[in-house]
Design a protein around this motif. Structure first.
Motif, PDB file in Angstrom:
ATOM      1  N   UNK A 415      19.350 -25.493 112.665  1.00  0.00           N
ATOM      2  CA  UNK A 415      19.779 -24.333 111.430  1.00  0.00           C
ATOM      3  C   UNK A 415      19.244 -22.956 112.273  1.00  0.00           C
ATOM      4  N   UNK A 416      20.423 -22.067 111.704  1.00  0.00           N
ATOM      5  CA  UNK A 416      20.305 -20.826 112.570  1.00  0.00           C
ATOM      6  C   UNK A 416      19.034 -19.993 112.047  1.00  0.00           C
ATOM      7  N   UNK A 417      18.366 -20.267 110.867  1.00  0.00           N
ATOM      8  CA  UNK A 417      17.343 -19.674 110.473  1.00  0.00           C
ATOM      9  C   UNK A 417      16.436 -20.907 109.907  1.00  0.00           C
ATOM     10  N   UNK A 430      16.637 -25.149  87.087  1.00  0.00           N
ATOM     11  CA  UNK A 430      17.776 -25.345  87.728  1.00  0.00           C
ATOM     12  C   UNK A 430      17.685 -24.357  88.928  1.00  0.00           C
ATOM     13  N   UNK A 431      17.692 -24.986  90.216  1.00  0.00           N
ATOM     14  CA  UNK A 431      17.907 -24.108  91.298  1.00  0.00           C
ATOM     15  C   UNK A 431      18.661 -24.828  92.603  1.00  0.00           C
ATOM     16  N   UNK A 432      19.459 -24.080  93.108  1.00  0.00           N
ATOM     17  CA  UNK A 432      20.132 -24.420  94.244  1.00  0.00           C
ATOM     18  C   UNK A 432      19.600 -24.030  95.393  1.00  0.00           C
ATOM     19  N   UNK A 433      19.383 -24.725  96.621  1.00  0.00           N
ATOM     20  CA  UNK A 433      18.744 -23.999  97.989  1.00  0.00           C
ATOM     21  C   UNK A 433      20.068 -24.231  98.865  1.00  0.00           C
ATOM     22  N   UNK A 434      20.514 -23.224  99.180  1.00  0.00           N
ATOM     23  CA  UNK A 434      21.846 -23.462 100.045  1.00  0.00           C
ATOM     24  C   UNK A 434      20.974 -23.570 101.639  1.00  0.00           C
ATOM     25  N   UNK A 435      21.610 -24.658 102.344  1.00  0.00           N
ATOM     26  CA  UNK A 435      21.008 -24.810 103.379  1.00  0.00           C
ATOM     27  C   UNK A 435      21.518 -23.802 104.518  1.00  0.00           C
ATOM     28  N   UNK A 436      20.702 -23.264 105.540  1.00  0.00           N
ATOM     29  CA  UNK A 436      21.165 -22.285 106.391  1.00  0.00           C
ATOM     30  C   UNK A 436      22.293 -22.748 107.329  1.00  0.00           C
TER      31      UNK A 436
END
Length: 712
Positions: A415-417, A430-436
């Motif tokens: 992952x870049x970060x 309701x939560x969305x975690x966008x992968x780096x």
């Protein structure tokens, strides 16, 4: 911004001994932007612009002409004055009634207790020949015509009021918190008239509305009032076909644009008219409805390709996501070599399968950039670049090639970060975690494997983000574990493993949240109403977006990451006026202009225009860059309300600056060193392989010659 309401005075310095000093010089440290010390009055004052709220630990130094000095250490607390979220508006009222006028919502930034104070300043009339009651007469009147309670201004304008009271009353309202911070006076006017008057907006006319194509947005119409208590009629000179009225009163609107021709701004021009049959009065107003369309995008990033000459390679483009589908279908995919109108001769593209076929030979060795443009039916497009490298055929044997692949594969994709190692969510959230962003050090293609484990009942992975929707039955003291593996597709693949611990906690019973008023407001809810049929209010989760100043490069670039559920909406609104940038380590804050150089994913790259780049961090102390948001954005969806607040500040040290030409020269030098190292390693590898084969052959011959016939 913080502020010192009046001033902060130090006790007069006492001097022991003779003679008394004839003059003293003063200085304090560390220096604070906006904080000024007056040596004559020995007072600290606020310049009214730059001082920020917070706690400051300062040292004041008083020095005599002979060099002797004394120090005084103290703590200075600077706090923000309470404020109204919007300015009070003029209210026109008629006699015969008691009026209750709601004041704007107010708050204290630090949460301190505060009080509201009002003062009658002047009284006048539009009729210059009219004699009005005086301020003193109003104060001495036995009838309390004006009063304030529970954030409401009450006016008792009954029919017994003399004609001298039918005037315009100009008030000033201030807010003062428990620490003594006082707001600037807010002007507030009340007009008492007799006769029919036009209806008016209580808190101002409607603001512009943003609607995404294919979505439904209900606009809650601002409250209106009529000084004569007449019924109010709303009318428009023209209106779009996608407008319907959700209710007759309070005139709530529904906007549902479904046609490509609906895209763009529509000027709404209307009128509020009372139902007075004799002398009807009206008020004109206008606002815009902006229908927007998002460009189609790939759900995952493109992967750069390497093809060995005279070998065959295929690559399928990722799936496409279009927020307005199917209204803007079909999506057209245009492919060509960058700066050309066609693809290279060894590249075949099959549109029906979104499939590339590469058959490059020795004559095609080199690097090619394929431009891919996604365009929807409405003409909105997104451009991508795919890097294809054709390599020379390797002269090594399969065994040697395998060993070479193992050595040349410098590492697995990462992952870049850094990936978040843990998440804590409330039940019902309701939560969305966008992968780096994922990068491979060798530019190889890669696979991502996500094992949701026991978190599968409330988690969905859509290819680029983890979407959570935990319920009460998922609350647990033990964390759920999600395993994410990244594996490259090289001949000698390498894998990196990552784990996210997800904890689901119970929702507090008294959980509340407040959202500040926004300068930019976008609603994309597709709910029929904010209330259900029983009249119960639907409560939405309230989220606060965050920003992080990731890095400042030596070539004058600042990279900012946006952490938000709707980061793509925020990215679309970022312009050259979104931020205020200063260098805070100078005696006077130095303002830095900038331009937005690139918007990619949830990263913003700013091109900083330093006045004197060569003077940046040219000593042992690094200069500090402070980036502050000047605007606030609010986005409303069916599930949550998300806000990026105003005045978010980020700080980072500025490295010494070099020009773009110097940077390019430095990269050239580094690349030369890398090529030399690679040549040395390659030559040693071939030599070792050759010696190893020789040694193996000699050992085999020696063993064969030592055996007898019976050994066989």
């Amino acid at each position: 911004m913080g502020g010192i309401t009046d001033s902060f005075t130090l006790d007069q310095l006492q001097y022991c001994g003779t003679p008394s000093p004839s003059s003293l010089t003063f200085s304090y440290s560390p220096q604070v932007a906006g904080l000024v010390f007056n040596p004559l009055t020995q007072k600290f004052t606020d310049d009214g612009i730059n001082l920020r709220n917070g706690t400051y630990y300062l040292t004041l130094k008083a020095t005599q002409t002979n060099g002797e000095f004394t120090l005084f250490n103290f703590m200075l607390l600077v706090n923000t004055a309470p404020y109204f979220k919007w300015a009070p508006s003029t209210s026109s009222i008629d006699t015969l009634f008691t009026w209750q006028i709601g004041l704007p919502t107010s708050e204290d930034y630090e949460g301190h207790a505060y009080t509201l104070k009002w003062k009658l300043v002047t009284i006048d009339s539009a009729d210059s020949s009219k004699t009005c009651v005086t301020v003193g007469q109003v104060a001495a009147s036995p009838v309390q015509v004006f009063s304030v309670a529970n954030n409401q201004f009450t006016v008792r304008a009954n029919e017994s009021l003399p004609m001298a009271w039918l005037c315009n009353y100009h008030f000033e309202i201030t807010l003062e918190n428990s620490y003594g911070a006082i707001s600037s006076p807010y002007p507030f006017e009340i007009q008492i008239h007799q006769g029919n008057m036009a209806p008016y907006w209580v808190n101002g006319p409607p603001k512009d509305v943003y609607v995404q194509l294919g979505k439904t947005v209900e606009m809650v119409f601002p409250p209106t009032a009529d000084p004569n208590s007449d019924a109010i009629i709303l009318s428009y000179t023209s209106q779009p076909t996608y407008l319907t009225f959700a209710s007759v009163a309070p005139f709530n609107h529904k906007f549902t644009p479904n046609l490509i021709s609906d895209i763009g701004p529509y000027l709404m021009q209307g009128m509020l008219t009372d139902d007075n049959a004799t002398f009807p009065k009206s008020t004109n107003f206008e606002y815009k409805v902006i229908v927007y369309n998002e460009a189609p995008v790939f759900v995952t990033e493109l992967q750069n390709l390497k093809q060995i000459a005279d070998e065959y390679k295929e690559y399928t483009l990722p799936n496409i996501r279009d927020a307005e589908s199917p209204l803007t279908d079909p999506i057209n995919i245009d492919v060509r070599q960058l700066a050309y109108n066609t693809l290279p001769e060894f590249v075949i593209y099959i549109p029906e399968e979104r499939l590339f076929k590469f058959q490059g030979g020795e004559e095609h060795v080199g690097i090619y950039i394929i431009e891919i443009v996604l365009t929807d039916k409405a003409g909105n497009s997104t451009s991508y670049e795919l890097r294809v490298e054709v390599l020379k055929t390797s002269p090594l044997t399969p065994l040697q090639q395998a060993m070479s692949d193992q050595l040349t594969n410098t590492g697995p994709p990462e992952f870049a970060t850094p990936l978040k190692s843990s998440l804590s969510l409330e039940e019902g959230e309701i939560y969305s975690y966008a992968l780096p962003r994922i990068i491979d050090p060798d530019g190889d293609q890669f696979d991502i494997n996500v094992n949701l484990g026991s978190a599968a009942p409330f988690t969905v992975f859509d290819g680029s983000a983890l979407n959570f929707k935990p319920l009460s039955q998922h609350v647990s003291a033990k964390a759920y574990q999600i395993q994410i593996d990244l594996k490259d597709q090289s001949n000698a693949p390498k894998t990196s493993k990552h784990t996210i611990q997800v904890t689901i906690i119970a929702k507090p019973q008294n959980a509340t949240n407040n959202t500040a008023a926004s300068e930019y407001f976008i609603s994309e809810t597709d709910e029929e109403d904010s209330h259900n049929k029983n009249g119960t209010v639907v409560v939405k989760a309230k989220l606060v977006a965050r920003l992080r100043l990731v890095e400042i490069t030596r070539t004058g670039r600042a990279k900012i990451r946006v952490y938000a559920q709707k980061y793509e909406k925020i990215m679309a609104l970022i312009t050259n006026t979104t931020f205020e940038i200063i260098i805070s380590t100078r005696e006077v804050d130095q303002k830095v202009t900038y331009s937005v150089e690139r918007l990619q994913g949830n990263y913003v790259t700013l091109n900083l225009n330093f006045t004197k780049p060569e003077a940046i961090t040219n000593t042992q102390d690094y200069d500090m860059l402070v980036v502050t948001t000047k605007k606030q954005f609010t986005f409303i969806t069916a599930a949550f309300i998300e806000t990026l607040p105003k005045d978010i500040s980020m700080e980072a040290f500025i490295p010494p600056q070099i020009s773009d030409e110097q940077a390019a020269h430095l990269v050239q030098i580094l690349n030369s060193g890398n090529y030399a190292s690679y040549a040395l390693v390659s030559s040693n590898l071939l030599l070792n392989l050759f010696l190893q084969v020789q040694q193996t052959v000699k050992l085999y011959i020696a063993l064969a010659s030592s055996r007898t016939f019976s050994d066989y």
